[in-house]
Motif scaffolding. Structure first.
Motif, PDB file in Angstrom:
ATOM      1  N   ALA A  96       0.819  -1.219   0.000  1.00 41.96           N
ATOM      2  CA  ALA A  96       0.000   0.000   0.000  1.00 41.96           C
ATOM      3  C   ALA A  96       0.855   1.272   0.000  1.00 41.96           C
ATOM      4  N   GLN A  97       2.159   1.125   0.216  1.00 42.67           N
ATOM      5  CA  GLN A  97       3.045   2.298   0.251  1.00 42.67           C
ATOM      6  C   GLN A  97       3.479   2.752  -1.145  1.00 42.67           C
ATOM      7  N   ILE A  98       3.161   1.959  -2.164  1.00 44.18           N
ATOM      8  CA  ILE A  98       3.536   2.323  -3.533  1.00 44.18           C
ATOM      9  C   ILE A  98       2.441   3.186  -4.138  1.00 44.18           C
ATOM     10  N   ASN A  99       2.747   4.448  -4.373  1.00 40.15           N
ATOM     11  CA  ASN A  99       1.804   5.373  -4.973  1.00 40.15           C
ATOM     12  C   ASN A  99       2.409   5.970  -6.241  1.00 40.15           C
ATOM     13  N   LYS A 100       1.740   5.795  -7.364  1.00 40.93           N
ATOM     14  CA  LYS A 100       2.228   6.349  -8.621  1.00 40.93           C
ATOM     15  C   LYS A 100       1.917   7.840  -8.662  1.00 40.93           C
ATOM     16  N   GLU A 101       2.933   8.634  -8.933  1.00 37.67           N
ATOM     17  CA  GLU A 101       2.749  10.082  -8.990  1.00 37.67           C
ATOM     18  C   GLU A 101       2.426  10.511 -10.416  1.00 37.67           C
ATOM     19  N   LEU A 102       1.464  11.400 -10.549  1.00 37.91           N
ATOM     20  CA  LEU A 102       1.057  11.881 -11.870  1.00 37.91           C
ATOM     21  C   LEU A 102       1.951  13.030 -12.323  1.00 37.91           C
ATOM     22  N   PRO A 103       2.192  13.154 -13.637  1.00 36.19           N
ATOM     23  CA  PRO A 103       2.949  14.310 -14.148  1.00 36.19           C
ATOM     24  C   PRO A 103       2.209  15.613 -13.831  1.00 36.19           C
ATOM     25  N   ILE A 104       2.970  16.645 -13.538  1.00 39.77           N
ATOM     26  CA  ILE A 104       2.408  17.947 -13.198  1.00 39.77           C
ATOM     27  C   ILE A 104       2.851  18.966 -14.246  1.00 39.77           C
ATOM     28  N   GLU A 105       1.920  19.691 -14.807  1.00 41.51           N
ATOM     29  CA  GLU A 105       2.268  20.793 -15.715  1.00 41.51           C
ATOM     30  C   GLU A 105       2.390  22.045 -14.864  1.00 41.51           C
ATOM     31  N   THR A 106       3.629  22.450 -14.581  1.00 43.20           N
ATOM     32  CA  THR A 106       3.841  23.591 -13.682  1.00 43.20           C
ATOM     33  C   THR A 106       3.448  24.912 -14.343  1.00 43.20           C
ATOM     34  N   PRO A 108       2.159  26.192 -18.750  1.00 42.68           N
ATOM     35  CA  PRO A 108       1.966  25.654 -20.107  1.00 42.68           C
ATOM     36  C   PRO A 108       3.288  25.351 -20.810  1.00 42.68           C
ATOM     37  N   GLY A 109       3.408  24.112 -21.271  1.00 40.22           N
ATOM     38  CA  GLY A 109       4.616  23.709 -21.998  1.00 40.22           C
ATOM     39  C   GLY A 109       5.732  23.176 -21.130  1.00 40.22           C
ATOM     40  N   ILE A 110       5.522  23.098 -19.796  1.00 45.41           N
ATOM     41  CA  ILE A 110       6.548  22.563 -18.884  1.00 45.41           C
ATOM     42  C   ILE A 110       5.904  21.468 -18.033  1.00 45.41           C
ATOM     43  N   THR A 111       6.351  20.240 -18.223  1.00 42.51           N
ATOM     44  CA  THR A 111       5.808  19.097 -17.485  1.00 42.51           C
ATOM     45  C   THR A 111       6.909  18.464 -16.639  1.00 42.51           C
ATOM     46  N   CYS A 112       6.603  18.206 -15.365  1.00 43.17           N
ATOM     47  CA  CYS A 112       7.565  17.604 -14.435  1.00 43.17           C
ATOM     48  C   CYS A 112       6.925  16.378 -13.785  1.00 43.17           C
ATOM     49  N   TRP A 113       7.759  15.379 -13.524  1.00 38.09           N
ATOM     50  CA  TRP A 113       7.242  14.193 -12.840  1.00 38.09           C
ATOM     51  C   TRP A 113       8.373  13.463 -12.125  1.00 38.09           C
ATOM     52  N   ARG A 114       7.985  12.549 -11.254  1.00 36.97           N
ATOM     53  CA  ARG A 114       8.953  11.710 -10.546  1.00 36.97           C
ATOM     54  C   ARG A 114       8.661  10.247 -10.831  1.00 36.97           C
ATOM     55  N   LYS A 115       9.733   9.457 -10.855  1.00 36.09           N
ATOM     56  CA  LYS A 115       9.604   8.015 -11.040  1.00 36.09           C
ATOM     57  C   LYS A 115      10.410   7.335  -9.935  1.00 36.09           C
ATOM     58  N   TRP A 116       9.810   6.338  -9.274  1.00 35.05           N
ATOM     59  CA  TRP A 116      10.575   5.620  -8.261  1.00 35.05           C
ATOM     60  C   TRP A 116      11.257   4.410  -8.879  1.00 35.05           C
ATOM     61  N   VAL A 117      12.501   4.201  -8.455  1.00 32.08           N
ATOM     62  CA  VAL A 117      13.333   3.117  -8.968  1.00 32.08           C
ATOM     63  C   VAL A 117      13.980   2.410  -7.784  1.00 32.08           C
ATOM     64  N   GLY A 118      13.930   1.089  -7.769  1.00 33.74           N
ATOM     65  CA  GLY A 118      14.559   0.338  -6.685  1.00 33.74           C
ATOM     66  C   GLY A 118      16.066   0.496  -6.701  1.00 33.74           C
ATOM     67  N   ILE A 119      16.665   0.560  -5.520  1.00 37.06           N
ATOM     68  CA  ILE A 119      18.130   0.599  -5.418  1.00 37.06           C
ATOM     69  C   ILE A 119      18.667  -0.724  -5.950  1.00 37.06           C
ATOM     70  N   ASP A 120      19.628  -0.671  -6.872  1.00 32.22           N
ATOM     71  CA  ASP A 120      20.091  -1.873  -7.572  1.00 32.22           C
ATOM     72  C   ASP A 120      20.595  -2.959  -6.624  1.00 32.22           C
ATOM     73  N   LYS A 121      21.475  -2.566  -5.666  1.00 37.43           N
ATOM     74  CA  LYS A 121      22.138  -3.564  -4.822  1.00 37.43           C
ATOM     75  C   LYS A 121      21.977  -3.181  -3.350  1.00 37.43           C
ATOM     76  N   VAL A 122      21.343  -4.070  -2.596  1.00 41.03           N
ATOM     77  CA  VAL A 122      21.167  -3.801  -1.164  1.00 41.03           C
ATOM     78  C   VAL A 122      21.665  -4.985  -0.349  1.00 41.03           C
ATOM     79  N   GLY A 123      22.136  -4.694   0.845  1.00 43.42           N
ATOM     80  CA  GLY A 123      22.623  -5.723   1.765  1.00 43.42           C
ATOM     81  C   GLY A 123      21.781  -5.732   3.025  1.00 43.42           C
ATOM     82  N   LEU A 124      21.418  -6.921   3.496  1.00 46.84           N
ATOM     83  CA  LEU A 124      20.629  -7.066   4.711  1.00 46.84           C
ATOM     84  C   LEU A 124      21.464  -7.758   5.774  1.00 46.84           C
ATOM     85  N   TYR A 125      21.556  -7.143   6.947  1.00 48.18           N
ATOM     86  CA  TYR A 125      22.252  -7.783   8.058  1.00 48.18           C
ATOM     87  C   TYR A 125      21.216  -8.320   9.038  1.00 48.18           C
ATOM     88  N   ILE A 126      21.287  -9.617   9.316  1.00 46.26           N
ATOM     89  CA  ILE A 126      20.332 -10.270  10.211  1.00 46.26           C
ATOM     90  C   ILE A 126      21.086 -10.813  11.424  1.00 46.26           C
TER      91      ILE A 126
END
Length: 425
Positions: A96-106, A108-126
């Motif tokens: 439920a924490q994944i929310n897709k963000e819509l592009p915003i036209e700040t 006329p003629g200028i559109t900004c948006w964000r995209k989430w990308v997983g970190i390629d390499k992660v280490g877990l210490y248990i």
């Protein structure tokens, strides 16, 4: 049992909320030596420290497919079902924490948006040690899976037979982690931070640990490896009034104290009668615990604070900024709205911290040592980065050109202004 402080003046609150301090100078020196050795000598140094600290000689720390199958076959079916049930709740909450963000036209003629990308390499210490924390694999592995991290490396200390606890292997397999290593402590953090001949280097390291592991995480962060948070020994604060059930409160305090002698427990209450009753319950419940010696040491460093009114009690709790906060009061929901500093909050008499530790769905990897004042607990966000994008049409650039040119010239950055002008000439 617990030391009781009555109606403390505000000037004394910093002393009440202060955590035990380790000898960081000596600690950091020991940690730095291990980090440097692994950085220089890789697997050879890891093997040396595994023998020295864990008492086992391992020529190969990688967990094989045969070991994975053996562990899964060995694990009690009832425990398997419990782990699977917990994983379902944790996955549901984190999805439920994944929310897709819509592009915003700040404009006329200028559109900004964000995209989430997983970190390629992660280490877990248990952590392993006196209690193998296989539940932490669910708390870290599931959000890593949801974030679509490309490579997940897991390190955990071996037992005296050179093996990982079957539950650790089962939980890792359940969340899709294939790269498991029998490496613990500082040497595990070093291996994931710098890479060895067999352990790949990662971009971000997650997971709790003792003071040595925490120091190692903070040190490798200085060399460009991200960490989840500077988490130290576990802690709980219970805010209770006269409606709290003493047996429940004592059980919650002990469930935290049994983690180890450096765990911290704090009871804040407006009822002297409740505090005395809790202390009596602690004595009787403690006698029944297998880890009573560890819990007793933690309780000896803990306090019960009697406050004259609920408003001051809430202020003290916010100043303490507990990793876990239990609110056992008649108007618990209203009080919860007043909490600004806490890692995770448990509301009412029937919300024990132990449930959040394992299976309710929230994450148990949380900020300790008052870092809840500025850090959140681990979530899917911890495993992703958000990249911003923008696209301008010629009309959009024309419309914003004067704004950019004026600002760039004012800052003395002529090339910035020219980058706009050259496109409009």
């Amino acid at each position: 049992m617990m030391k009781i402080l009555e109606f403390p003046e505000r000037a004394s609150w910093p002393a009440i909320t202060k955590r035990p301090e380790a000898d960081t100078l000596l600690l950091n020196e020991k940690v730095a030596n291990v980090l440097n050795a692994v950085k220089l000598n890789g697997d050879k140094a890891v093997q040396q420290y595994t023998l020295e600290f864990d008492g086992v000689q391992l020529n190969n720390s990688f967990v094989s497919e045969a070991e994975i199958k053996e562990a899964i076959d060995l694990l009690d079916p009832t425990l398997k079902k419990a782990i699977e049930a917990a994983a379902t709740n944790i996955r549901r909450f984190h999805l439920a924490q994944i929310n897709k963000e819509l592009p915003i036209e700040t404009m006329p003629g200028i559109t900004c948006w964000r995209k989430w990308v997983g970190i390629d390499k992660v280490g877990l210490y248990i952590p392993g040690g006196s209690a193998p924390l296989f539940s932490t694999i669910l708390m870290l592995g599931i959000p890593a899976e949801i974030a679509k991290c490309k490579q997940v490396v897991l390190c955990s200390p071996p037992d005296k037979n050179g093996k990982l606890h079957p539950a650790i292997i089962f939980a890792a397999n359940l969340v899709g982690i294939k790269q498991l290593y029998k490496i613990g402590g500082v040497q595990a953090i070093a291996a994931m931070a710098y890479g060895t001949e067999t352990v790949p280097a990662v971009y971000k390291i997650f997971g709790p640990g003792n003071q040595y592991v925490t120091a190692a995480k903070q040190m490798v962060q200085q060399s460009g490896v991200a960490i989840d948070m500077p988490a130290g020994p576990s802690e709980v604060c219970v805010l209770a009034d006269e409606t709290a059930v003493p047996n429940f409160v004592a059980a919650d305090l002990l469930s935290q104290a049994e983690h180890g002698p450096d765990s911290q427990v704090l009871l804040v209450s407006t009822s002297a009668q409740l505090i005395n009753a809790v202390n009596e319950c602690l004595v009787s419940q403690l006698a029944l615990l297998p880890r009573k010696e560890l819990a007793l040491k933690a309780l000896q460093n803990s306090r019960a604070v009697l406050m004259s009114n609920l408003s001051d009690a809430v202020d003290l709790v916010n100043e303490y900024a507990a990793e876990h906060l239990i609110i056992a009061c008649i108007n618990a929901n209203e009080i919860a709205e007043q909490i600004s500093n806490a890692g995770s909050v448990f509301i009412g008499n029937y919300s024990p911290e132990a449930v959040g530790d394992y299976a309710s769905g929230t994450n148990h990897t949380l900020p300790t040592n008052a870092y809840a004042r500025m850090y959140s607990g681990v979530s899917v966000d911890s495993f992703i980065k958000k990249i911003t994008f923008q696209q301008l049409t010629k009309e959009g650039l024309t419309a914003i050109a004067q704004t950019v040119e004026t600002m760039a010239e004012a800052e003395g950055l002529r090339a910035h202004a020219e980058a706009v002008r050259v496109r409009l000439k």
